[in-house]
Design a protein around this motif. Structure first.
Motif, PDB file in Angstrom:
ATOM      1  N   ALA A 103       0.527  -1.221  -0.166  1.00 50.59           N
ATOM      2  CA  ALA A 103      -0.538  -0.295   0.232  1.00 50.59           C
ATOM      3  C   ALA A 103       0.718   1.723  -0.282  1.00 50.59           C
ATOM      4  O   ALA A 103       0.446   1.940  -0.520  1.00 50.59           O
ATOM      5  N   VAL A 104       1.772   1.412   0.691  1.00 51.67           N
ATOM      6  CA  VAL A 104       2.985   2.549   0.587  1.00 51.67           C
ATOM      7  C   VAL A 104       3.843   2.404  -0.630  1.00 51.67           C
ATOM      8  O   VAL A 104       3.242   3.624  -0.750  1.00 51.67           O
ATOM      9  N   LYS A 105       4.049   1.445  -1.445  1.00 53.92           N
ATOM     10  CA  LYS A 105       5.136   1.396  -2.587  1.00 53.92           C
ATOM     11  C   LYS A 105       3.970   1.794  -3.627  1.00 53.92           C
ATOM     12  O   LYS A 105       4.512   2.497  -4.399  1.00 53.92           O
ATOM     13  N   GLN A 106       2.774   1.356  -3.379  1.00 51.33           N
ATOM     14  CA  GLN A 106       2.268   1.684  -4.777  1.00 51.33           C
ATOM     15  C   GLN A 106       1.893   3.493  -4.544  1.00 51.33           C
ATOM     16  O   GLN A 106       1.785   4.202  -5.297  1.00 51.33           O
ATOM     17  N   ILE A 107       1.900   4.376  -3.657  1.00 50.34           N
ATOM     18  CA  ILE A 107       1.816   5.726  -2.938  1.00 50.34           C
ATOM     19  C   ILE A 107       2.763   6.654  -4.135  1.00 50.34           C
ATOM     20  O   ILE A 107       2.491   7.290  -5.090  1.00 50.34           O
ATOM     21  N   TYR A 108       4.176   5.736  -4.415  1.00 47.40           N
ATOM     22  CA  TYR A 108       5.188   6.079  -4.668  1.00 47.40           C
ATOM     23  C   TYR A 108       5.284   5.493  -6.283  1.00 47.40           C
ATOM     24  O   TYR A 108       6.667   6.476  -6.664  1.00 47.40           O
ATOM     25  N   GLN A 109       5.544   4.042  -6.064  1.00 46.35           N
ATOM     26  CA  GLN A 109       5.719   3.897  -7.566  1.00 46.35           C
ATOM     27  C   GLN A 109       6.392   4.289  -8.654  1.00 46.35           C
ATOM     28  O   GLN A 109       7.498   4.080  -9.909  1.00 46.35           O
ATOM     29  N   LYS A 110       5.502   5.074  -9.056  1.00 40.47           N
ATOM     30  CA  LYS A 110       5.113   5.539 -10.112  1.00 40.47           C
ATOM     31  C   LYS A 110       5.812   7.241 -10.682  1.00 40.47           C
ATOM     32  O   LYS A 110       6.448   7.258 -11.534  1.00 40.47           O
ATOM     33  N   ASP A 111       6.382   7.898  -9.609  1.00 45.17           N
ATOM     34  CA  ASP A 111       6.953   8.783  -9.657  1.00 45.17           C
ATOM     35  C   ASP A 111       8.367   8.033  -9.131  1.00 45.17           C
ATOM     36  O   ASP A 111       9.303   9.358  -9.537  1.00 45.17           O
ATOM     37  N   LEU A 112       8.642   7.142  -9.029  1.00 44.57           N
ATOM     38  CA  LEU A 112      10.207   6.822  -8.602  1.00 44.57           C
ATOM     39  C   LEU A 112      11.494   6.985  -9.662  1.00 44.57           C
ATOM     40  O   LEU A 112      11.233   6.019 -10.701  1.00 44.57           O
ATOM     41  N   THR A 113      12.101   7.409  -9.668  1.00 44.96           N
ATOM     42  CA  THR A 113      12.886   7.706 -10.817  1.00 44.96           C
ATOM     43  C   THR A 113      14.283   6.513 -10.435  1.00 44.96           C
ATOM     44  O   THR A 113      15.108   7.117 -11.901  1.00 44.96           O
ATOM     45  N   GLY A 114      14.261   6.656  -9.529  1.00 43.78           N
ATOM     46  CA  GLY A 114      16.023   6.211  -8.460  1.00 43.78           C
ATOM     47  C   GLY A 114      15.382   4.854  -8.215  1.00 43.78           C
ATOM     48  O   GLY A 114      15.091   4.725  -8.152  1.00 43.78           O
ATOM     49  N   LYS A 115      16.648   4.525  -7.305  1.00 50.87           N
ATOM     50  CA  LYS A 115      16.536   3.925  -6.519  1.00 50.87           C
ATOM     51  C   LYS A 115      15.723   3.764  -5.293  1.00 50.87           C
ATOM     52  O   LYS A 115      16.327   4.799  -4.826  1.00 50.87           O
ATOM     53  N   GLU A 116      15.531   2.479  -4.649  1.00 51.16           N
ATOM     54  CA  GLU A 116      14.770   2.911  -3.791  1.00 51.16           C
ATOM     55  C   GLU A 116      16.302   2.788  -1.984  1.00 51.16           C
ATOM     56  O   GLU A 116      16.490   1.928  -2.345  1.00 51.16           O
ATOM     57  N   GLU A 117      16.778   3.900  -1.029  1.00 46.85           N
ATOM     58  CA  GLU A 117      17.235   3.242   0.023  1.00 46.85           C
ATOM     59  C   GLU A 117      16.550   2.868   1.131  1.00 46.85           C
ATOM     60  O   GLU A 117      15.360   3.828   1.394  1.00 46.85           O
ATOM     61  N   ILE A 118      17.457   2.247   1.640  1.00 54.25           N
ATOM     62  CA  ILE A 118      16.623   1.506   2.960  1.00 54.25           C
ATOM     63  C   ILE A 118      17.445   1.637   4.353  1.00 54.25           C
ATOM     64  O   ILE A 118      18.704   1.970   4.497  1.00 54.25           O
ATOM     65  N   ILE A 119      16.801   2.224   5.308  1.00 56.24           N
ATOM     66  CA  ILE A 119      17.784   3.157   6.351  1.00 56.24           C
ATOM     67  C   ILE A 119      17.976   1.293   7.152  1.00 56.24           C
ATOM     68  O   ILE A 119      16.677   1.292   8.087  1.00 56.24           O
ATOM     69  N   ASP A 120      19.099   1.084   7.599  1.00 57.47           N
ATOM     70  CA  ASP A 120      19.216   0.543   8.468  1.00 57.47           C
ATOM     71  C   ASP A 120      19.037   1.060   9.676  1.00 57.47           C
ATOM     72  O   ASP A 120      19.599   1.937  10.840  1.00 57.47           O
ATOM     73  N   LEU A 121      17.455   0.197  10.306  1.00 58.66           N
ATOM     74  CA  LEU A 121      17.153   0.679  12.246  1.00 58.66           C
ATOM     75  C   LEU A 121      18.030   0.641  13.255  1.00 58.66           C
ATOM     76  O   LEU A 121      18.318   0.810  14.349  1.00 58.66           O
ATOM     77  N   ASP A 122      19.329  -0.473  12.749  1.00 59.36           N
ATOM     78  CA  ASP A 122      20.186  -0.888  13.368  1.00 59.36           C
ATOM     79  C   ASP A 122      21.438   0.364  14.219  1.00 59.36           C
ATOM     80  O   ASP A 122      22.140  -0.226  14.964  1.00 59.36           O
ATOM     81  N   ASN A 123      21.397   0.342  12.653  1.00 60.49           N
ATOM     82  CA  ASN A 123      23.026   1.806  12.560  1.00 60.49           C
ATOM     83  C   ASN A 123      21.935   2.452  13.933  1.00 60.49           C
ATOM     84  O   ASN A 123      21.158   2.900  14.355  1.00 60.49           O
ATOM     85  N   ASN A 124      23.791   3.221  14.418  1.00 60.39           N
ATOM     86  CA  ASN A 124      23.492   3.701  15.760  1.00 60.39           C
ATOM     87  C   ASN A 124      23.483   5.518  15.175  1.00 60.39           C
ATOM     88  O   ASN A 124      23.568   6.013  14.163  1.00 60.39           O
ATOM     89  N   LEU A 125      22.337   6.220  15.676  1.00 62.51           N
ATOM     90  CA  LEU A 125      21.674   7.763  14.644  1.00 62.51           C
ATOM     91  C   LEU A 125      23.151   8.528  14.532  1.00 62.51           C
ATOM     92  O   LEU A 125      22.199   9.070  13.426  1.00 62.51           O
ATOM     93  N   LEU A 126      24.257   9.070  15.404  1.00 59.40           N
ATOM     94  CA  LEU A 126      25.272   9.395  14.572  1.00 59.40           C
ATOM     95  C   LEU A 126      25.248   9.141  13.086  1.00 59.40           C
ATOM     96  O   LEU A 126      25.199   9.474  12.040  1.00 59.40           O
TER      97      LEU A 126
END
Length: 136
Positions: A103-126
């Protein structure tokens, strides 16, 4: 024409997606001097915000969507808040296999021109904020 980047904050329920979005919001306003163009705070503490940020002398338009848990609210975001002419969409998203993931992907899929980046929630904040700035 600009190309839209998408940064996904992926995780199951109670994994810190909204907390991370709040930290990014704070970072945008305090460190990057972002201006909030419009916002909507949802009853459960989630939010939608659109920012105007100057990065390297260029104005960048960014939307944060911290909500990914209910198809009706996701559709409301798509119909009443999302804009396709933004530079960066940062959105919470459920893991693959969850019905709300698509449902979330369908919102932006038609407008996406680059790749999707995924943020690693295990990374430290800085490290995460440095990673985020590099993605913008």
């Amino acid at each position: 024409i600009t190309s839209m980047k998408v940064i996904l904050i992926q995780g199951a329920e109670n994994t810190g997606k909204t907390t991370l979005c709040n930290n990014i919001d704070y970072y945008f306003k305090k460190q990057l001097k972002a201006r909030v163009v419009r916002k909507q705070i949802l009853s459960n503490g989630d939010f939608w915000k659109e920012y105007s940020i100057k990065i390297g002398g260029k104005k960048v338009r960014v939307i944060i969507n911290s909500f990914s848990d209910d198809t009706k609210v996701i559709k409301n975001f798509e119909n009443n808040f999302y804009k396709s002419n933004i530079d960066v969409l940062i959105t919470a998203i459920r893991p693959m296999g969850d019905k709300n993931h698509n449902a979330v992907k369908q919102i932006y899929q038609k407008d996406l021109t680059g790749k999707e980046e995924i943020i690693d929630l295990d990374n430290n904040l800085l490290g995460l904020l440095n990673q985020l700035q590099g993605m913008l």
